[in-house]
Design an enzyme around this catalytic site. Structure first.
Site, PDB file in Angstrom:
ATOM      1  N   LYS A   1       0.923  -1.267   0.105  1.00 10.27           N
ATOM      2  CA  LYS A   1      -0.012  -0.034  -0.079  1.00 10.27           C
ATOM      3  C   LYS A   1       0.931   1.199   0.042  1.00 10.27           C
ATOM      4  CE  LYS A   1      -1.538   1.864   4.052  1.00 10.27           C
ATOM      5  NZ  LYS A   1      -1.361   3.110   4.184  1.00 10.27           N
ATOM      6  N   ASN A   2       1.835   1.277   0.946  1.00 11.50           N
ATOM      7  CA  ASN A   2       2.581   2.559   0.992  1.00 11.50           C
ATOM      8  C   ASN A   2       3.422   2.753  -0.185  1.00 11.50           C
ATOM      9  OD1 ASN A   2       1.353   3.066   3.560  1.00 11.50           O
ATOM     10  ND2 ASN A   2       3.212   2.726   4.628  1.00 11.50           N
TER      11      ASN A   2
ATOM     12  N   CYS B   1      -3.694  13.010  13.378  1.00 13.73           N
ATOM     13  CA  CYS B   1      -4.446  11.480  13.373  1.00 13.73           C
ATOM     14  C   CYS B   1      -3.939  10.742  14.630  1.00 13.73           C
ATOM     15  CB  CYS B   1      -3.956  10.820  12.033  1.00 13.73           C
ATOM     16  SG  CYS B   1      -2.340  10.023  12.276  1.00 13.73           S
TER      17      CYS B   1
ATOM     18  N   ARG C   1       1.701  14.801  13.039  1.00 13.86           N
ATOM     19  CA  ARG C   1       1.886  14.452  11.696  1.00 13.86           C
ATOM     20  C   ARG C   1       2.011  15.759  10.896  1.00 13.86           C
ATOM     21  NH1 ARG C   1      -0.125   8.573   9.665  1.00 13.86           N
ATOM     22  NH2 ARG C   1       1.650   8.764   8.731  1.00 13.86           N
ATOM     23  N   PRO C   2       2.760  16.693  11.153  1.00 12.17           N
ATOM     24  CA  PRO C   2       3.138  17.943  10.393  1.00 12.17           C
ATOM     25  C   PRO C   2       3.607  17.673   9.005  1.00 12.17           C
ATOM     26  CG  PRO C   2       4.804  17.809  11.951  1.00 12.17           C
ATOM     27  CD  PRO C   2       3.880  16.560  12.076  1.00 12.17           C
ATOM     28  N   ILE C   3       3.272  18.578   7.944  1.00 15.71           N
ATOM     29  CA  ILE C   3       3.971  18.295   6.653  1.00 15.71           C
ATOM     30  C   ILE C   3       4.785  19.390   6.371  1.00 15.71           C
ATOM     31  CG2 ILE C   3       2.244  17.148   5.834  1.00 15.71           C
ATOM     32  CD1 ILE C   3       1.194  19.565   4.024  1.00 15.71           C
TER      33      ILE C   3
ATOM     34  N   ASP D   1       5.564   0.761  11.722  1.00 16.09           N
ATOM     35  CA  ASP D   1       4.353  -0.073  11.373  1.00 16.09           C
ATOM     36  C   ASP D   1       4.283  -1.363  11.776  1.00 16.09           C
ATOM     37  OD1 ASP D   1       3.453   2.238  10.107  1.00 16.09           O
ATOM     38  OD2 ASP D   1       3.611   1.774   8.139  1.00 16.09           O
TER      39      ASP D   1
ATOM     40  N   LEU E   1       9.230   7.182  16.495  1.00 14.81           N
ATOM     41  CA  LEU E   1       8.497   7.998  15.405  1.00 14.81           C
ATOM     42  C   LEU E   1       7.571   8.813  15.878  1.00 14.81           C
ATOM     43  CD1 LEU E   1      10.489   5.798  14.016  1.00 14.81           C
ATOM     44  CD2 LEU E   1       9.512   7.112  12.072  1.00 14.81           C
TER      45      LEU E   1
ATOM     46  N   ARG F   1      -8.467  -0.023   5.313  1.00 11.96           N
ATOM     47  CA  ARG F   1      -7.679   0.925   4.569  1.00 11.96           C
ATOM     48  C   ARG F   1      -6.593   0.229   4.019  1.00 11.96           C
ATOM     49  NH1 ARG F   1      -5.988   5.934   7.619  1.00 11.96           N
ATOM     50  NH2 ARG F   1      -4.876   6.012   6.054  1.00 11.96           N
TER      51      ARG F   1
HETATM   52  C1  UD1 Z   1       4.918   6.898   6.389  1.00 11.65           C
HETATM   53  C2  UD1 Z   1       4.047   5.784   6.080  1.00 11.65           C
HETATM   54  C3  UD1 Z   1       3.519   5.371   7.712  1.00 11.65           C
HETATM   55  C4  UD1 Z   1       4.867   5.042   8.463  1.00 11.65           C
HETATM   56  C5  UD1 Z   1       5.687   6.317   8.600  1.00 11.65           C
HETATM   57  C6  UD1 Z   1       7.082   6.070   9.160  1.00 11.65           C
HETATM   58  C7  UD1 Z   1       3.119   6.125   3.944  1.00 11.65           C
HETATM   59  C8  UD1 Z   1       1.994   6.418   3.222  1.00 11.65           C
HETATM   60  N1  UD1 Z   1       3.044   6.165   5.234  1.00 11.65           N
HETATM   61  O1  UD1 Z   1       4.189   7.874   6.978  1.00 11.65           O
HETATM   62  O2  UD1 Z   1       2.879   4.117   7.621  1.00 11.65           O
HETATM   63  O3  UD1 Z   1       4.285   4.691   9.843  1.00 11.65           O
HETATM   64  O4  UD1 Z   1       6.083   6.605   7.102  1.00 11.65           O
HETATM   65  O5  UD1 Z   1       7.491   5.092   8.743  1.00 11.65           O
HETATM   66  O6  UD1 Z   1       4.092   5.792   3.404  1.00 11.65           O
HETATM   67  N2  UD1 Z   1       7.444  14.713  10.420  1.00 11.65           N
HETATM   68  C9  UD1 Z   1       7.640  16.143  10.440  1.00 11.65           C
HETATM   69  N3  UD1 Z   1       7.512  17.045   9.569  1.00 11.65           N
HETATM   70  C10 UD1 Z   1       7.097  16.479   8.116  1.00 11.65           C
HETATM   71  C11 UD1 Z   1       6.990  15.178   7.877  1.00 11.65           C
HETATM   72  C12 UD1 Z   1       7.217  14.201   9.094  1.00 11.65           C
HETATM   73  O7  UD1 Z   1       7.821  16.525  11.678  1.00 11.65           O
HETATM   74  O8  UD1 Z   1       6.772  17.373   7.287  1.00 11.65           O
HETATM   75  C13 UD1 Z   1       7.810  13.592  11.248  1.00 11.65           C
HETATM   76  C14 UD1 Z   1       6.584  12.789  11.677  1.00 11.65           C
HETATM   77  O9  UD1 Z   1       5.623  13.489  12.564  1.00 11.65           O
HETATM   78  C15 UD1 Z   1       7.138  11.677  12.228  1.00 11.65           C
HETATM   79  C16 UD1 Z   1       8.635  11.643  11.486  1.00 11.65           C
HETATM   80  O10 UD1 Z   1       8.729  12.907  10.740  1.00 11.65           O
HETATM   81  O11 UD1 Z   1       7.462  11.775  13.463  1.00 11.65           O
HETATM   82  C17 UD1 Z   1       8.256  10.625  10.211  1.00 11.65           C
HETATM   83  O12 UD1 Z   1       7.075  10.586   9.621  1.00 11.65           O
HETATM   84  P1  UD1 Z   1       7.157  10.290   7.900  1.00 11.65           P
HETATM   85  O13 UD1 Z   1       8.218   9.520   7.847  1.00 11.65           O
HETATM   86  O14 UD1 Z   1       6.959  11.781   7.199  1.00 11.65           O
HETATM   87  O15 UD1 Z   1       5.993   9.603   7.850  1.00 11.65           O
HETATM   88  P2  UD1 Z   1       4.809   9.510   6.818  1.00 11.65           P
HETATM   89  O16 UD1 Z   1       5.526   9.692   5.270  1.00 11.65           O
HETATM   90  O17 UD1 Z   1       3.627  10.392   6.981  1.00 11.65           O
END
Ligand code: UD1
Length: 422
Positions: free
Chosen positions: A22-23, A116, A121-123, A307, A329, A399
């Site tokens: 899926k990912n 969530c 989970r910020p971007i 995960d 994480l 999902r």
């Molecule tokens: C992806 C996976 C999810 C998995 C995670 C960690 C997908 C669709 N989802 O989620 O299943 O649990 O990787 O292996 O592939 N962070 C920030 N700012 C950002 C982005 C991330 O602070 O802009 C932080 C997050 O809050 C978290 C860490 O970085 O603590 C890692 O997150 P990230 O690798 O981005 O997770 P996802 O890509 O959302």
């Protein structure tokens, strides 16, 4: 709403095939926004998250036909650049359209995903990197409004933290950018690697694939002649079924697996005393003489994946001694603990570390799924609990797990999907 009725304890046996990841499929689908041709994708998992993303791509104007795991998709007629809240709120990975839409059209509007169940989970890292590539970004009324009228420019991005979807987003943005983009501290996850490999096979030059420094030679705004490809096997689904075999002390075989993607999972199962027999694309798990306690720290690939944390936590309930599981994480990823305690588990939480005292017999009752992987931990526990466990809110499971109860039934589990209130 559906729930699962599971009667335990069960012994499992037999063999099942692991689905596409899926990912990996999620960024690979948004990658097709960069294609100038129709792309055929095989081994696509049949799960709700994929349906959701296809709905989003369809809303943007993409056309596709799907026959089980095979998808033919064309994004040539995409004429909208807005990912609306109603879809993004149901699946945060929708943010994966941000990089491709911005690099192709020079503007896009993507709803902020919000938090969530497992944390904030910020971007911010996605946004900062795009700004460094020349994008102008405003956050207005819950939307990321991004513009780059003259296209994105290559830049040196240094991620403060390793981010999986962040790396994929920036690789896709860089693919159509003008000039060379270097990503330092890139994610090494196989799902990111496959995005790079598909781009490379399609004629784009990416150096350092599978390392923490990626160098992407942008296509200067020109769409890509994209190759057809098969999605890699789902390492988390494989890990989850291995835990199902382990928690029931059974012998089971999984096909369509990549050993190099599940090394950390196999290592922990070996440490716990389980037998593993690896043949090409196949793994057979056999029972442990006694299940040993384990110490786990979740980290980025190739270390132990977050995960799989919930599933190993469930498994360690049956280990002889105290196991410790540290979540590095996500700040809130222990929602399954209180549900497992309802089944009788002896677990203590201190900050981001859970100590699990085993072995403890579990007794079936009603439990509630809170997120995708937490839900699978409840299903695993139910397989070894005495009596009936009803796992509610299984839309989380749908999902990300293809035909979950069908596969578990094929292995001999006593599991039935039922409708709430009937
Ligand atoms: C992806 C996976 C999810 C998995 C995670 C960690 C997908 C669709 N989802 O989620 O299943 O649990 O990787 O292996 O592939 N962070 C920030 N700012 C950002 C982005 C991330 O602070 O802009 C932080 C997050 O809050 C978290 C860490 O970085 O603590 C890692 O997150 P990230 O690798 O981005 O997770 P996802 O890509 O959302």
């Amino acid at each position: 709403m559906d729930y699962l009725e599971i009667t335990g304890p069960t012994k499992l046996s037999g063999s099942i095939a692991i689905a596409g990841a899926k990912n990996a499929a999620l960024p690979l689908l948004t990658l097709t926004l960069l294609a100038k041709n129709e792309v055929t994708i095989t081994n696509l998992p049949q799960v709700v998250d994929i349906k959701t993303l296809l709905k989003l791509l369809g809303n943007l104007g993409a056309t596709y036909t799907r026959n089980e795991g095979t998808l033919k998709i064309s994004t040539l007629n995409v004429n909208s650049t807005t990912a609306t809240y109603d879809i993004v709120k149901t699946m945060r990975a929708s943010v994966l359209v941000l990089g491709p839409l911005l690099s192709r059209f020079g503007h896009c509007e993507v709803s902020l995903p919000g938090g969530c169940a497992i944390g904030q989970r910020p971007i911010d890292l996605h946004i900062k990197a795009l700004e460094e590539m020349g994008a102008h970004i405003d956050i207005q009324a819950g939307y990321v409004k991004a513009t780059a009228p003259n296209g994105l420019k290559g830049a040196h991005i240094i991620f403060d933290k390793i981010t999986v979807t962040g790396t994929a987003n920036i690789v896709m943005a860089a693919a159509l950018a003008h000039g060379v983009t270097t990503i330092t501290n890139a994610a090494l996850e196989p799902e990111v690697v496959q995005v790079c490999e598909v781009l490379n096979a399609s004629g784009l030059r990416i150096e350092g694939i599978g390392t923490s420094e990626l160098i992407i030679h942008g296509n200067g705004g020109e769409l890509i002649d994209m190759v057809d490809f098969a999605v890699i096997p789902d390492r988390i689904e494989a890990g989850t079924y291995l835990c199902a075999g382990a928690i029931t002390q059974s012998t089971i075989t999984l096909t369509n697996v990549r050993h190099d993607h599940i090394g950390a999972i196999l290592a922990k199962l070996t440490q716990m005393g389980f037998g593993l027999d690896l043949k090409p694309n196949t793994v057979t798990l056999s029972p442990a003489k006694t299940i040993k306690p384990v110490s786990i720290v979740t980290q980025e690939f190739p270390a132990f994946p977050t995960d799989m944390q919930a599933q190993f936590l469930a498994l360690s309930i049956f280990a002889n001694g105290a196991s410790t599981i540290e979540e590095r994480l996500f700040e809130n990823r222990f929602m399954h603990v209180s549900e497992l305690q309802r089944l009788g588990a002896n677990i203590q939480l201190h900050g981001n570390t859970a100590t699990v005292y085993g072995p403890t017999p579990l007794n079936g009752t009603d439990v509630m799924a809170t997120d995708l992987r937490a839900s699978s931990a409840l299903v695993l526990a139910a397989l070894s609990a005495n009596g009936v466990t009803n796992v509610h809110r299984i839309y989380h499971l749908d999902r990300g797990y293809e035909k979950l109860e069908e596969k578990l039934r094929a292995l001999g589990a006593n599991i039935v999907r039922k409708k709430e209130g009937l």
